[in-house]
Design a protein around this motif. Structure first.
Motif, PDB file in Angstrom:
ATOM      1  N   VAL A   1       0.807  -1.215   0.000  1.00  0.00           N
ATOM      2  CA  VAL A   1       0.000   0.000   0.000  1.00  0.00           C
ATOM      3  C   VAL A   1       0.843   1.268   0.000  1.00  0.00           C
ATOM      4  O   VAL A   1       0.307   2.368  -0.195  1.00  0.00           O
ATOM      5  N   THR A   2       2.164   1.143   0.175  1.00  0.00           N
ATOM      6  CA  THR A   2       3.011   2.340   0.086  1.00  0.00           C
ATOM      7  C   THR A   2       3.036   2.915  -1.326  1.00  0.00           C
ATOM      8  O   THR A   2       3.493   4.040  -1.524  1.00  0.00           O
ATOM      9  N   GLN A   3       2.535   2.164  -2.302  1.00  0.00           N
ATOM     10  CA  GLN A   3       2.421   2.698  -3.653  1.00  0.00           C
ATOM     11  C   GLN A   3       1.361   3.807  -3.716  1.00  0.00           C
ATOM     12  O   GLN A   3       1.401   4.663  -4.603  1.00  0.00           O
ATOM     13  N   TRP A   4       0.422   3.802  -2.769  1.00  0.00           N
ATOM     14  CA  TRP A   4      -0.684   4.760  -2.780  1.00  0.00           C
ATOM     15  C   TRP A   4      -0.557   5.826  -1.691  1.00  0.00           C
ATOM     16  O   TRP A   4      -1.229   6.844  -1.743  1.00  0.00           O
ATOM     17  N   SER A   5       0.276   5.589  -0.692  1.00  0.00           N
ATOM     18  CA  SER A   5       0.510   6.587   0.355  1.00  0.00           C
ATOM     19  C   SER A   5       1.865   6.316   0.990  1.00  0.00           C
ATOM     20  O   SER A   5       2.255   5.154   1.166  1.00  0.00           O
ATOM     21  N   LYS A   6       2.553   7.375   1.344  1.00  0.00           N
ATOM     22  CA  LYS A   6       3.835   7.220   2.026  1.00  0.00           C
ATOM     23  C   LYS A   6       3.676   7.317   3.542  1.00  0.00           C
ATOM     24  O   LYS A   6       4.659   7.192   4.275  1.00  0.00           O
ATOM     25  N   ASP A   7       2.444   7.522   4.000  1.00  0.00           N
ATOM     26  CA  ASP A   7       2.158   7.579   5.436  1.00  0.00           C
ATOM     27  C   ASP A   7       1.452   6.288   5.830  1.00  0.00           C
ATOM     28  O   ASP A   7       0.221   6.207   5.852  1.00  0.00           O
ATOM     29  N   VAL A   8       2.256   5.260   6.109  1.00  0.00           N
ATOM     30  CA  VAL A   8       1.720   3.926   6.379  1.00  0.00           C
ATOM     31  C   VAL A   8       2.221   3.443   7.738  1.00  0.00           C
ATOM     32  O   VAL A   8       3.421   3.507   8.022  1.00  0.00           O
ATOM     33  N   THR A   9       1.284   2.941   8.545  1.00  0.00           N
ATOM     34  CA  THR A   9       1.626   2.362   9.849  1.00  0.00           C
ATOM     35  C   THR A   9       1.111   0.930   9.908  1.00  0.00           C
ATOM     36  O   THR A   9      -0.076   0.678   9.634  1.00  0.00           O
ATOM     37  N   LEU A  10       1.977   0.016  10.242  1.00  0.00           N
ATOM     38  CA  LEU A  10       1.609  -1.387  10.417  1.00  0.00           C
ATOM     39  C   LEU A  10       1.365  -1.650  11.893  1.00  0.00           C
ATOM     40  O   LEU A  10       2.250  -1.449  12.728  1.00  0.00           O
ATOM     41  N   PHE A  11       0.162  -2.094  12.235  1.00  0.00           N
ATOM     42  CA  PHE A  11      -0.190  -2.464  13.599  1.00  0.00           C
ATOM     43  C   PHE A  11      -0.003  -3.972  13.741  1.00  0.00           C
ATOM     44  O   PHE A  11      -0.743  -4.755  13.132  1.00  0.00           O
ATOM     45  N   LEU A  12       0.970  -4.375  14.522  1.00  0.00           N
ATOM     46  CA  LEU A  12       1.271  -5.801  14.635  1.00  0.00           C
ATOM     47  C   LEU A  12       0.141  -6.588  15.287  1.00  0.00           C
ATOM     48  O   LEU A  12       0.004  -7.792  15.061  1.00  0.00           O
ATOM     49  N   HIS A  13      -0.634  -5.934  16.142  1.00  0.00           N
ATOM     50  CA  HIS A  13      -1.832  -6.559  16.716  1.00  0.00           C
ATOM     51  C   HIS A  13      -1.470  -7.890  17.387  1.00  0.00           C
ATOM     52  O   HIS A  13      -0.774  -7.887  18.386  1.00  0.00           O
ATOM     53  N   THR A  14      -1.903  -8.996  16.852  1.00  0.00           N
ATOM     54  CA  THR A  14      -1.642 -10.300  17.474  1.00  0.00           C
ATOM     55  C   THR A  14      -0.417 -11.007  16.894  1.00  0.00           C
ATOM     56  O   THR A  14      -0.103 -12.117  17.306  1.00  0.00           O
ATOM     57  N   VAL A  15       0.246 -10.373  15.922  1.00  0.00           N
ATOM     58  CA  VAL A  15       1.450 -10.971  15.348  1.00  0.00           C
ATOM     59  C   VAL A  15       2.637 -10.635  16.247  1.00  0.00           C
ATOM     60  O   VAL A  15       2.919  -9.460  16.494  1.00  0.00           O
ATOM     61  N   ARG A  16       3.327 -11.647  16.716  1.00  0.00           N
ATOM     62  CA  ARG A  16       4.395 -11.437  17.693  1.00  0.00           C
ATOM     63  C   ARG A  16       5.774 -11.297  17.046  1.00  0.00           C
ATOM     64  O   ARG A  16       6.653 -10.631  17.589  1.00  0.00           O
ATOM     65  N   GLU A  17       5.953 -11.940  15.890  1.00  0.00           N
ATOM     66  CA  GLU A  17       7.285 -11.929  15.279  1.00  0.00           C
ATOM     67  C   GLU A  17       7.168 -11.744  13.776  1.00  0.00           C
ATOM     68  O   GLU A  17       6.204 -12.193  13.153  1.00  0.00           O
ATOM     69  N   LEU A  18       8.156 -11.062  13.222  1.00  0.00           N
ATOM     70  CA  LEU A  18       8.295 -10.919  11.777  1.00  0.00           C
ATOM     71  C   LEU A  18       9.699 -11.372  11.381  1.00  0.00           C
ATOM     72  O   LEU A  18      10.648 -11.192  12.147  1.00  0.00           O
ATOM     73  N   PRO A  19       9.856 -11.914  10.192  1.00  0.00           N
ATOM     74  CA  PRO A  19      11.196 -12.269   9.710  1.00  0.00           C
ATOM     75  C   PRO A  19      12.081 -11.032   9.609  1.00  0.00           C
ATOM     76  O   PRO A  19      11.598  -9.917   9.355  1.00  0.00           O
ATOM     77  N   ASP A  20      13.380 -11.225   9.781  1.00  0.00           N
ATOM     78  CA  ASP A  20      14.310 -10.098   9.698  1.00  0.00           C
ATOM     79  C   ASP A  20      14.212  -9.377   8.356  1.00  0.00           C
ATOM     80  O   ASP A  20      14.316  -8.136   8.294  1.00  0.00           O
ATOM     81  N   ALA A  21      14.018 -10.129   7.292  1.00  0.00           N
ATOM     82  CA  ALA A  21      13.918  -9.516   5.966  1.00  0.00           C
ATOM     83  C   ALA A  21      12.727  -8.572   5.889  1.00  0.00           C
ATOM     84  O   ALA A  21      12.778  -7.538   5.205  1.00  0.00           O
ATOM     85  N   ASP A  22      11.622  -8.911   6.583  1.00  0.00           N
ATOM     86  CA  ASP A  22      10.450  -8.040   6.583  1.00  0.00           C
ATOM     87  C   ASP A  22      10.738  -6.732   7.311  1.00  0.00           C
ATOM     88  O   ASP A  22      10.341  -5.646   6.860  1.00  0.00           O
ATOM     89  N   TRP A  23      11.415  -6.825   8.457  1.00  0.00           N
ATOM     90  CA  TRP A  23      11.779  -5.613   9.184  1.00  0.00           C
ATOM     91  C   TRP A  23      12.640  -4.703   8.303  1.00  0.00           C
ATOM     92  O   TRP A  23      12.468  -3.475   8.281  1.00  0.00           O
ATOM     93  N   GLU A  24      13.561  -5.292   7.557  1.00  0.00           N
ATOM     94  CA  GLU A  24      14.448  -4.510   6.702  1.00  0.00           C
ATOM     95  C   GLU A  24      13.653  -3.804   5.599  1.00  0.00           C
ATOM     96  O   GLU A  24      13.870  -2.611   5.310  1.00  0.00           O
ATOM     97  N   ARG A  25      12.732  -4.509   4.992  1.00  0.00           N
ATOM     98  CA  ARG A  25      11.925  -3.926   3.928  1.00  0.00           C
ATOM     99  C   ARG A  25      10.994  -2.843   4.464  1.00  0.00           C
ATOM    100  O   ARG A  25      10.802  -1.799   3.827  1.00  0.00           O
ATOM    101  N   LEU A  26      10.383  -3.097   5.613  1.00  0.00           N
ATOM    102  CA  LEU A  26       9.493  -2.096   6.196  1.00  0.00           C
ATOM    103  C   LEU A  26      10.245  -0.793   6.464  1.00  0.00           C
ATOM    104  O   LEU A  26       9.741   0.307   6.200  1.00  0.00           O
TER     105      LEU A  26
END
Length: 352
Positions: free
Chosen positions: A177-202
Motif C-alpha cells: 500500500v506504500t504505492q498509494w501513500s507514504k504515510d503507512v503504519t503497520l499495527f502488529l496486533h496479534t502478530v508477535r514476530e516478523l522475519p528479519d527480511a520483513d523488518w528490513e523492507r518495512l
C-alpha cells in the motif's frame, strides 16, 4: 438489496417448464457472464441468484475497463438487462441441493421447494469474507476499512494508512500500500514476530510499526479517525487495510464430491483452465473457485466456462444423432430435424 427481475422463457424444445440446458447458481459477474455467452448461443439457461454479492458493501467497483467507478448494484442490474434480451431466466432463490438424476444430468432443489433439471451446472456462488474480530471493523468494511489497494487505493491515495496485521504475511500488505501513500503504519496486533527480511523492507519503505494489540477503532462523524490500542493509545489514521479470510461458498460442490486443492487461503475447488471441476458436468467460476478473482477476472472465468459448455453440448448432441444413425434408428422425423438444422432452423436443446 438489489431487486432481481424474473424472466419467463418459453422454448420450442422444452417439454418441461423446469428443464434447462444449463443452470447457473449465482448471479454475480461470473455467473451472469457465463449466462450471457450461453444465452447468445441459444441455450435454455436459468440463473438462480440468492442476492448476496461479495462486493455489496462497496459503493463503487474499480479496474473494470469501461465500467471503472460504477456502483456494483448498477453493474449487476445492467447485466441482468442484457440477459433478458437473450431469453435467459433469472430467479431470486437459493439452490439447496444438486444431485445427479441417473441419466448424466442434474436435479437442483431450490429453497422454495421447486426442482429444476439441467444438463450442466455452473457454480458461481462466490465467497464470504470472514473479518478479524475487532469491534467496529465490520461496520466500516468497504468504506474506510479496506482490503484491496487495487480496488480502493486510488480513492484514498495520500491519506494516513493503517494496516492491521493478522498474520506475518500482513507485512507484505503494508509494503504494497506504500504505492498509494507514504504515510503507512503497520499495527502488529496479534502478530508477535516478523522475519528479519520483513523488518528490513518495512524500514526501507518508511513504514512505521506499532506493537501491541488493537482494541478498536475511533470514528467521528461517520469517518475513521484513529486506531485504538489495548493500552489506551490512539494512533490517528483515516484508512485501515485489513485482511479478511476468504471462504468459498462451496457446499454444493462438496456435496457432489468435487476435488479440492490447497491454497494460501484454505481449500478451494480444483478446476481446469475453463472452470471444469472433477465432477463431470459441473463448473466452478469466479470467487467460488479462486479467492483472488476481482470483478473483471470473474467475468472472464464465466465467459470461458460458457464457451466451453456450449461447444461440449453441441458435440454431445451431434454425436448422439450420429450414434442413432449408425444404429438404424434414424426416422423420417429425425431426418427432417437434421435438415432444419442445416438450414438454420435447428431446435436447441436435447437431441431429437
Amino acid at each position: 438489496m438489489v431487486s432481481v427481475e424474473v424472466v419467463t422463457v418459453t422454448r420450442q424444445n422444452s417439454n418441461q417448464d423446469d428443464a434447462y440446458e444449463v443452470v447457473v447458481v449465482g448471479g454475480g459477474a461470473a455467473g451472469l457472464s457465463a449466462a450471457l455467452v450461453l444465452g447468445r448461443s441459444r441455450r435454455r439457461v436459468l440463473v438462480v441468484d440468492a442476492g448476496e454479492p461479495r462486493n455489496a458493501p462497496a459503493a463503487h467497483m474499480q479496474g473494470y475497463l469501461s465500467r471503472d467507478g460504477m456502483p456494483p448494484a448498477e453493474f449487476l442490474a445492467e447485466g441482468r438487462g442484457e440477459l433478458a434480451r437473450y431469453g435467459v431466466a433469472i430467479v431470486r432463490d437459493r439452490v439447496t441441493e444438486v444431485a445427479r438424476d441417473g441419466a448424466g444430468a442434474f436435479t437442483l432443489s431450490l429453497a422454495d421447494g421447486t426442482p429444476v433439471h439441467a444438463r450442466r451446472v455452473i457454480v458461481a456462488t462466490g465467497l464470504v469474507d470472514e473479518l478479524p474480530g475487532l469491534p467496529g471493523l465490520a461496520e466500516r468494511w468497504g468504506h474506510d476499512v479496506l482490503h484491496c489497494p487495487y480496488c480502493h487505493g486510488w480513492e484514498v491515495r495520500d491519506e494516513a494508512f493503517g494496516v492491521l496485521a493478522s498474520e506475518p504475511f500482513s507485512s507484505h500488505q503494508a509494503l504494497l500500500v506504500t504505492q498509494w501513500s507514504k504515510d503507512v503504519t503497520l499495527f502488529l496486533h496479534t502478530v508477535r514476530e516478523l522475519p528479519d527480511a520483513d523488518w528490513e523492507r518495512l524500514a526501507a519503505a518508511g513504514v512505521s510499526v506499532v506493537e501491541g494489540e488493537v482494541a478498536g477503532l475511533e470514528v467521528e462523524d461517520d469517518r475513521l479517525t484513529g486506531v485504538r490500542l489495548a493500552d489506551g493509545r490512539v494512533v490517528a489514521r483515516s484508512v485501515l487495510f485489513a485482511a479478511a479470510r476468504p471462504v468459498p461458498r462451496s457446499g454444493l460442490l462438496a456435496a457432489l464430491g468435487a476435488d479440492t486443492k490447497d491454497t494460501p487461503y484454505g481449500p478451494y475447488p480444483a478446476i481446469d483452465e475453463t472452470g471444469r471441476t472433477s465432477v463431470p458436468g459441473v463448473w466452478a467460476v469466479g470467487n467460488a473457485a479462486s479467492a483472488m478473482e476481482q470483478v473483471i477476472n470473474a467475468a472472464s472465468m464465466g465467459y470461458r466456462a460458457g464457451l466451453t459448455i456450449n461447444a461440449e453440448l453441441l458435440m454431445e448432441d451431434i454425436d448422439a444423432t450420429a450414434h442413432r444413425r449408425r444404429a438404424g434408428a434414424f426416422t423420417a422425423q429425425a431426418e427432417a430435424a437434421v435438415s432444419r438444422a442445416v438450414t438454420g432452423e435447428r431446435t436447441h436443446g436435447l437431441p431429437v
